[in-house]
Design a protein around this motif. Structure first.
Motif, short mmCIF file in Angstrom:
data_model
loop_
_atom_site.label_atom_id
_atom_site.label_comp_id
_atom_site.label_asym_id
_atom_site.label_seq_id
_atom_site.Cartn_x
_atom_site.Cartn_y
_atom_site.Cartn_z
N TYR A 1 0.89 -1.16 0.00
CA TYR A 1 0.00 0.00 0.00
C TYR A 1 0.93 1.21 0.00
O TYR A 1 1.39 1.64 1.05
N ILE B 1 0.91 4.37 -0.18
CA ILE B 1 0.39 5.70 0.12
C ILE B 1 0.71 6.03 1.57
O ILE B 1 0.50 5.21 2.47
N TRP C 1 -7.01 5.50 -0.72
CA TRP C 1 -6.67 4.87 -2.00
C TRP C 1 -7.54 5.42 -3.12
O TRP C 1 -7.05 5.76 -4.20
#
Length: 149
Positions: free
Chosen positions: A65, A67, A120
């Motif tokens: 992930y 981010i 996201w």
């Protein structure tokens, strides 16, 4: 992804795509932490830890992930017996890639997962808009070049 709880015998399954996994068959959070203690808290060590999953399920059962959560550059979502584990990272190197922040490893709950999903979606929408603008620019640039020649 959906988590299925079955009362009585406490069997837990998670559905990932077309795959159903019995959570009790997965390695535990503590096993992963012990593995990191022996091998270092790195992406390379995580891939070695997940090799058994790759062999059994054709899936490493961990997902990057990329981010920031405002504190870390990114995290990995890892399935363990107890649920979904967050392995945040702030740094990487050329050999072992991401270096995990052991002090910030935590289990996900539905609220935390919802925050990640919202972030996201915002990231993906912004990137898509930007890429469409870039495509428009490139098409105009190509059209201008063709009309000049």
């Amino acid at each position: 992804m959906s988590l299925i709880w079955q009362k009585g015998n406490q069997m837990r399954e998670i559905k990932i795509g077309n795959m159903k996994l019995n959570m009790e068959e997965l390695r535990s959070r503590q096993e992963l932490l012990d593995y990191f203690s022996e091998n270092g808290p790195t992406h390379t060590a995580l891939m070695d830890f997940c090799e058994e999953y790759r062999d059994r399920y054709n899936n490493e059962l961990c997902w990057p992930y990329p981010i920031s959560d405002g504190k870390h550059l990114g995290t990995f979502l890892v399935l363990v017996r107890e649920g979904i584990l967050s392995l945040p990272y702030d740094d990487a190197d050329k050999v072992d890639y991401e270096l995990f922040c052991l002090d910030d490893i935590a289990m996900f709950d539905a609220e935390a997962m919802e925050a990640f999903l919202q972030d996201w979606d915002a990231f993906a929408q912004d990137l898509r808009r930007t890429m469409l603008d870039m495509k428009t620019y490139l098409q105009k640039k190509e059209d201008d070049y063709e009309s000049e020649n």
